[in-house]
Write a protein that holds these residues in place. Sequence first.
Motif, PDB file in Angstrom:
ATOM      1  N   ASP A  89       0.868  -1.241  -0.121  1.00  0.00           N
ATOM      2  CA  ASP A  89       0.144   0.044  -0.017  1.00  0.00           C
ATOM      3  C   ASP A  89       0.764   1.356   0.075  1.00  0.00           C
ATOM      4  O   ASP A  89       1.767   1.283   0.708  1.00  0.00           O
ATOM      5  CB  ASP A  89      -0.865   0.174   1.367  1.00  0.00           C
TER       6      ASP A  89
ATOM      7  N   LYS B 104      -6.161   2.776   4.241  1.00  0.00           N
ATOM      8  CA  LYS B 104      -5.719   2.266   5.401  1.00  0.00           C
ATOM      9  C   LYS B 104      -5.222   3.774   6.304  1.00  0.00           C
ATOM     10  O   LYS B 104      -5.045   3.474   7.627  1.00  0.00           O
ATOM     11  CB  LYS B 104      -4.749   1.284   5.675  1.00  0.00           C
TER      12      LYS B 104
ATOM     13  N   LYS C 210     -12.807   4.791   4.886  1.00  0.00           N
ATOM     14  CA  LYS C 210     -12.078   3.736   5.596  1.00  0.00           C
ATOM     15  C   LYS C 210     -12.233   2.138   4.848  1.00  0.00           C
ATOM     16  O   LYS C 210     -11.152   1.218   4.933  1.00  0.00           O
ATOM     17  CB  LYS C 210     -12.655   3.427   6.942  1.00  0.00           C
ATOM     18  N   GLU C 211     -13.001   1.852   3.867  1.00  0.00           N
ATOM     19  CA  GLU C 211     -13.059   0.746   3.213  1.00  0.00           C
ATOM     20  C   GLU C 211     -11.877   0.720   2.427  1.00  0.00           C
ATOM     21  O   GLU C 211     -11.398  -0.431   1.886  1.00  0.00           O
ATOM     22  CB  GLU C 211     -14.426   0.612   2.605  1.00  0.00           C
TER      23      GLU C 211
END
Length: 334
Positions: free
Chosen positions: A117, A175, A171-172
């Motif tokens: 990420d 992170k 939030k989905e």
Amino acid sequence: MENIQDNIKDDFVFTLKSTCLDENYHPSSQTRLTTNFANLARGANRQQNLRNALNMINNRFNALAHVDNPKGDRYLIELEIMTVTMSIDNKNGINNLPMIEVLKTNIFDRKTGQHIDGVAGNNFSSYVRDYDFSVLLIEYNKNKSGFCVPENFGDLHGKLYKCFVSSDTYKEHFKMSPIICLSVSSNKTYTRTEYQHPVLGFEYLQDQYSLTDEYFSKMGLKVRFFMPPNSVAPMAFYHSGDLLADYTDLGLISSISTMETFQKIYRPEIYNANSAAGKIYQPSLKHEDYSMARVEYDREERSRLAVEQGKYAEEHFIKPYQDILEQWSANFAL
């Protein structure tokens, strides 16, 4: 009033759409045309423009992420354009109002085959921000002897941004909280400190608060200025939380390499200068000793589009829903 606030807040629903930013990217009719990436992706040389920009990002990333990377080709940055739309009232069909576009960086480690990420935010583009700066501020200052800012300037935009970042939709998909990386201001002076971060480089302090700083503070963001290793000018990193503790080194490098590349293209006088910023630094777009990136870009078109899209926001968002937005904004608190 509290019930009204809750009802309106519940009706504010965010939708997020992801588009891959690669050399085959074509801006859709819904895309904000003032964004860095959309500007590059038009014209006869659009594909070469994108290819050159992406190569610059990858080369810069690997140069900064040099540990256990002897050939400078271990990592590949994959970019996603995240387009955020907002529904105010689904019951009455008031939905899919264009709001924000940001870039999300994703890092691919060729050595391990792992996807890592990166950071969201980077290039931050907002219709309401265009309206505030390119329509409202200009109209407000017409025929005034000195520059001034309207009362509550940036309040609505700041609350909409906070509402999105605290939403389940955000939030989905993410992170970490966003980092928004911008150019330093050409009417401020920056002084280098003794503090040096291993990734962000030397920290600089700004001589005074800017209008942009104030605007972004209403979004819950504070700013620090750093000049990364082998850069020639500091960049402004707007963030919430702790910039030095909340992100991985690779995440920070993904943000630096992406945004420094765009700044080299759009602000070459500052970020592609042939000499590096000194201890006391005054950025200038009139600086003449700089190099051009091999990427075509129309700065005048971008300024014109900011006004056009600010007026679009006024016509399709601010004016039609002014009462709802004012009522919501007056009662909104996180």
